[in-house]
Design an enzyme around this catalytic site. Sequence first.
Site, mmCIF file in Angstrom:
data_model
loop_
_atom_site.group_PDB
_atom_site.id
_atom_site.type_symbol
_atom_site.label_atom_id
_atom_site.label_comp_id
_atom_site.label_asym_id
_atom_site.label_seq_id
_atom_site.Cartn_x
_atom_site.Cartn_y
_atom_site.Cartn_z
ATOM 1 N N LEU A 94 0.840 -1.204 0.000
ATOM 2 C CA LEU A 94 0.000 0.000 0.000
ATOM 3 C C LEU A 94 0.874 1.253 0.000
ATOM 4 O O LEU A 94 0.572 2.240 -0.674
ATOM 5 C CB LEU A 94 -0.943 -0.007 1.207
ATOM 6 C CG LEU A 94 -1.929 1.156 1.282
ATOM 7 C CD1 LEU A 94 -2.822 1.210 0.047
ATOM 8 C CD2 LEU A 94 -2.789 1.075 2.550
ATOM 9 N N LYS A 95 1.957 1.194 0.747
ATOM 10 C CA LYS A 95 2.887 2.334 0.775
ATOM 11 C C LYS A 95 3.359 2.653 -0.642
ATOM 12 O O LYS A 95 3.305 3.789 -1.097
ATOM 13 C CB LYS A 95 4.083 1.980 1.662
ATOM 14 C CG LYS A 95 5.200 3.000 1.635
ATOM 15 C CD LYS A 95 6.456 2.426 2.297
ATOM 16 C CE LYS A 95 7.598 3.402 2.263
ATOM 17 N NZ LYS A 95 7.358 4.578 3.114
ATOM 18 N N TRP B 54 10.186 3.199 21.555
ATOM 19 C CA TRP B 54 10.196 2.952 20.106
ATOM 20 C C TRP B 54 10.679 1.546 19.743
ATOM 21 O O TRP B 54 11.088 1.282 18.619
ATOM 22 C CB TRP B 54 11.018 4.048 19.392
ATOM 23 C CG TRP B 54 10.321 5.377 19.460
ATOM 24 C CD1 TRP B 54 9.027 5.613 19.844
ATOM 25 C CD2 TRP B 54 10.860 6.676 19.136
ATOM 26 N NE1 TRP B 54 8.738 6.963 19.791
ATOM 27 C CE2 TRP B 54 9.844 7.635 19.362
ATOM 28 C CE3 TRP B 54 12.105 7.120 18.687
ATOM 29 C CZ2 TRP B 54 10.035 9.007 19.145
ATOM 30 C CZ3 TRP B 54 12.292 8.475 18.475
ATOM 31 C CH2 TRP B 54 11.267 9.406 18.696
ATOM 32 N N LYS C 103 -0.932 11.669 17.835
ATOM 33 C CA LYS C 103 -0.809 10.257 18.208
ATOM 34 C C LYS C 103 -2.141 9.646 18.613
ATOM 35 O O LYS C 103 -2.949 10.256 19.282
ATOM 36 C CB LYS C 103 0.189 10.105 19.349
ATOM 37 C CG LYS C 103 1.622 10.104 18.858
ATOM 38 C CD LYS C 103 2.584 10.215 19.986
ATOM 39 C CE LYS C 103 2.532 9.023 20.892
ATOM 40 N NZ LYS C 103 3.080 7.800 20.276
ATOM 41 N N HIS D 235 17.317 16.375 24.962
ATOM 42 C CA HIS D 235 16.507 17.006 23.931
ATOM 43 C C HIS D 235 15.144 16.332 23.899
ATOM 44 O O HIS D 235 15.036 15.113 23.977
ATOM 45 C CB HIS D 235 17.186 16.876 22.568
ATOM 46 C CG HIS D 235 16.272 17.193 21.427
ATOM 47 N ND1 HIS D 235 15.825 18.466 21.177
ATOM 48 C CD2 HIS D 235 15.679 16.403 20.504
ATOM 49 C CE1 HIS D 235 15.002 18.441 20.139
ATOM 50 N NE2 HIS D 235 14.900 17.202 19.718
ATOM 51 N N GLU E 255 26.085 12.633 13.178
ATOM 52 C CA GLU E 255 25.388 11.335 13.149
ATOM 53 C C GLU E 255 25.263 10.684 11.759
ATOM 54 O O GLU E 255 24.264 10.008 11.491
ATOM 55 C CB GLU E 255 23.980 11.458 13.793
ATOM 56 C CG GLU E 255 23.993 12.043 15.190
ATOM 57 C CD GLU E 255 22.600 12.216 15.802
ATOM 58 O OE1 GLU E 255 21.662 11.511 15.407
ATOM 59 O OE2 GLU E 255 22.475 13.086 16.693
ATOM 60 N N ASP F 94 19.189 12.051 24.319
ATOM 61 C CA ASP F 94 17.904 12.458 23.725
ATOM 62 C C ASP F 94 16.741 11.694 24.344
ATOM 63 O O ASP F 94 16.784 10.473 24.433
ATOM 64 C CB ASP F 94 17.917 12.162 22.217
ATOM 65 C CG ASP F 94 18.841 13.095 21.450
ATOM 66 O OD1 ASP F 94 18.948 14.272 21.838
ATOM 67 O OD2 ASP F 94 19.450 12.638 20.461
ATOM 68 N N GLU G 72 5.456 11.058 25.265
ATOM 69 C CA GLU G 72 4.453 10.191 24.654
ATOM 70 C C GLU G 72 4.280 8.877 25.414
ATOM 71 O O GLU G 72 3.335 8.149 25.153
ATOM 72 C CB GLU G 72 4.772 9.947 23.174
ATOM 73 C CG GLU G 72 6.037 9.183 22.913
ATOM 74 C CD GLU G 72 6.315 9.034 21.425
ATOM 75 O OE1 GLU G 72 6.433 10.057 20.743
ATOM 76 O OE2 GLU G 72 6.409 7.893 20.957
ATOM 77 N N HIS H 70 11.169 21.293 10.697
ATOM 78 C CA HIS H 70 10.242 20.426 9.947
ATOM 79 C C HIS H 70 9.792 21.074 8.654
ATOM 80 O O HIS H 70 9.113 20.460 7.851
ATOM 81 C CB HIS H 70 9.034 20.077 10.815
ATOM 82 C CG HIS H 70 9.434 19.454 12.121
ATOM 83 N ND1 HIS H 70 9.707 20.198 13.243
ATOM 84 C CD2 HIS H 70 9.675 18.172 12.457
ATOM 85 C CE1 HIS H 70 10.071 19.388 14.229
ATOM 86 N NE2 HIS H 70 10.066 18.162 13.786
HETATM 87 N N1 GLN Z 1 19.985 13.734 18.062
HETATM 88 C C1 GLN Z 1 18.878 13.418 17.242
HETATM 89 C C2 GLN Z 1 18.997 14.146 15.913
HETATM 90 O O1 GLN Z 1 19.460 15.215 15.875
HETATM 91 C C3 GLN Z 1 17.561 13.786 17.908
HETATM 92 C C4 GLN Z 1 16.376 13.376 17.081
HETATM 93 C C5 GLN Z 1 15.029 13.532 17.748
HETATM 94 O O2 GLN Z 1 14.864 14.226 18.710
HETATM 95 N N2 GLN Z 1 14.005 12.899 17.252
HETATM 96 O O3 GLN Z 1 18.599 13.661 14.887
HETATM 97 ZN ZN ZN Z 2 13.675 16.397 18.267
#
Ligand code: GLN
Ligand code: ZN
Length: 763
Positions: free
Chosen positions: A18-19, A566, A116, A646, A489, A604, A610, A699
Amino acid sequence: MAQVTFLGFPRIGLKRELKRALEAHWRGKTGASELLETARTLRQRHWQLARDAGADVVACNDFSLYDQVLDTAVLFDAIPARFRPVFEKGHLDGYFAMARGHKGDGVDLHALEMTKWFDTNYHYIVPELEAGQEFALRGDKPVAEFLEAKALGHAARPVVLGPLSFLLLAKTVDGSDPLALLDALLPAYAELLQKLAAAGAEWVQLDEPCLVLDQDGATGEAYRRAYATLAAAHGPKLLLATYFGALGDNLALAAGLPVDGLHVDLVRAPAQIDAVLAALPAHAVLSAGVVDGRNVWRSHPDRVQALLRRALAAVGSGRLWLAPSCSLLHTPIDLTAENALDPARRATMAFARQKIEELRAYADALDGNAAATTALAEQQAQLDEQLQAHGIKNPAVRARLNALSPQSTLRRSPHARRALTQAEARPLPLLPTTTIGSFPQTDELRKARAAHRAGRLDDDAYDTLLKQEVEHVVRFQESIGLDVLVHGEPERNDMVEYFGEQLDGYLFTKLGWVQSYGSRCVKPPVIWGDIGRPAPMTVAWSSYAQSLTSKPMKGMLTGPVTMLQWSFVRDDLPRETVCRQMALALRDEVHDLEAAGIGVIQIDEPALREGLPLRRADWAGYLAWAVECFRITAGGVRDATQIHTHMCYSEFNDIIEAVAAMDADVISMETSRSRMELLDAFVKFHYPNDIGPGVYDIHSPRIPDQAEITDLLRRALAVLKPGQLWVNPDCGLKTRGWPEVEAALRNMVAATLRLRSELKLSA
Ligand code: GLN
Ligand code: ZN
C-alpha cells in the site's frame, strides 16, 4: 461455540504494497484506478488470510487508504470549506489533500493536523470541526467494503469509529465544544446503520476507545443520548468496542448503554474481568480481548485460559467472542516471513496472523477439542522453557540491577555548582549556540549505507566516507562560528536501531513493519532479553570528531525511555525494569565518553512525553521511573561534564516538574512553531537549569531570517535569564538539505551575535 473475531487488521501489506501504491500515486505515476486496485487486492488477501488463520467473522471497513479517523470525517462530510473545491475535482484528490495538504492551481492548502492515536505510535488525522457544523452521509465506503467481503463469502462486521470518540478526538477551529455537534451528527450515523442493515450486516462494531480515558459527567450523558438514538435506528446489532485500557469508572456507563455486545481489553486490563462480567447485561455478547494486539509475543495460555473460563462460566459460549485486545493495526502481519530469526525466538513470537491462529486454538479448546488443548499446553510449556533460554537473563545485568540504589541517580553536586565548574572547564560565550545532533542525511550517505549493508561497499570504504562527512560537518560548524559542535550522526540509520544493533537483548525483523501514519511505517526493533552493552557504541565516532577541533564536541545518545518507547518490549518483565537495564547500559556509554575526553553529552528523550499513561492517576508512577532512568543514565559523571537532553514536543506545562527533576544541565526543546508561547510554563515554574528553546522549525524547508530568530530570542529572554539561554534549532537536521541548513544556521549565529552585544551593552 465461542466465535473468533478481530477488531481490525494491518492494511499496509506484508511488503508494504500500500505504501508503494500510495507514493506512486502521489508522485503522479499511477492513476486512481491502480491505487484502488492495490487496495482491493490487499483487503481481499487479508480477509482470506484471517479466515485461513481461523477467524469466524472478519472485520471490514477497517481498511483505509490513509487513516480511519480521516475516513470517518469524510464519510460524515466533515470536510473543511478550504478542501471542498479539491473534492469537486475528485474524491481521492480531496481526501489526500486533507491528509497531506495541497499545492497547485494557485492554492496552497495546509493539511489537517496529525496526532498520536492514544498511547500507540500510530498517528491519526485530527478532524477539524466548527460550531454549527452540518453533517451528512457521504459516499458508501463501509457499505461497499461490507458487500465486497460478503460477495467473497465472508461473514463480515463493519468497523466504524463511534460518534463520541469521533467528536472527542476532533478539534474545533473556534474552540467550541465538539460535543455540542452530537445532535447534528447522529442522524448521519443512523442513516449509515440503516444502510448497513439493508446490505445484510448483522453486526456493526462501533469503536469508542475514549471510554478508557478520564471523562466528565457531561460526556457520559452524551454517550447515553447517542446510543439511545443509534439503538433505535433499526440498524445492525451494535458491538461497542473499547480498548487500550480498563473501563474503570466508565464501566457502568458502557455496560448500561443499549448495545448488544461489549468488547473489552483483557490484556492491558485483565483485572477488570470480574467487574465487566458482573456489569454486562444478560443478553449482551462479551468480546474478550485476550491476545495482545500491540506486541509481537505469543500469549500465555495459562493466563488466557483462566480469563476465558471465567467468561465462559458467566456468559456461555453463545455469547462469548474471542478477539485480540485491540485492532491488529499495531502489529506486523505475518511471522512466517521471518525465516532468518532464531527458531527458539520465533517460537515465542506472534504477529497478526499468528494471533488469530492463537484465538482459534483457544476457541477450539473451549469447545473440547483435544488437539487444540494439547497445542496450548505445549505453547505454555515452550514459553516457560524459553524463560530459561540463554540471553533472557544476564546474571551480570540482574546483579547490577539489584545493586541499584538512589545513589545511582545522583550527580556529584547540584546544578548551580556544576554550572560553575563547567564554565571553568569550557568557557562559553553568553547564549551559547549548538545544534541537536544530526546533519543532513544526503542521498550519497543513504546510498553508501545501503551498499555497505548489501556488501557492495567494504567496511574501510564506508568508514572513510563517514569520516569525511564528519570532518565536513565539523569544519562547517567551525566556519560559521557555532560554540558547541556535533559530529552529525552520519553513521546512524535510525536513533533507536543504531543502538539496538550494538546492545545485547535486541533482535531485528525483516518485514516487521507497523504503520505510523499514511504511507509511513516503522520497523521497531524487538527487546527479547536482558539489555547489556558488550562494547562502547559511540566513543570512536565522538573521539574522532573531537580530535578534529578544539571546540567542545557533544556526544550523542538516545535515552533509555525513548529506546523503550520505540521498540517492541518483552512482556515477561515490567517495562520499568527493562528501562532500568537500558539506563545502566547507556550509563556505561556516558562514562566511557567522559573517560575519552567528551565533556558534553546529550541524552535524547524525544519520546518521554508520549509514554505518559492514558489515565492521569497513572502519570506520577510512570514519570517517577522514567525520570529515574534518565538520571541513572546521566548519574555519577564529573561536575565538569555537561549533560544535555533534547525533547521534540514541548507541551510540558503539565509535566514541567518531572522535566526539571531530570536535572539535565541543558535541555533543548521545540518551541518555535508556537512562537515561544510554550515557554509560558516557565513563567509560573522557575526552571533552574539551562534551556535551549528551538529558534526555528526544522520540519519546514523555510529558511528563517535573522530578524525572526532575534525576535524569538527576545521573547525567550522575557521569560528566561540570559545566563540560562542556549540557542539551537528545534530538532535534528537530518531531513533537511545542506543549502537550507547552511543558510538557517548562519542566520541563527548572526542573530545570536547581535543579541549578545546588546546584552553586553545593557549590562
Ligand atoms: N539527536 C537526534 C537528531 O538530531 C535527535 C532526534 C530527535 O529528537 N528525534 O537527529
Ligand atoms: Zn527532536
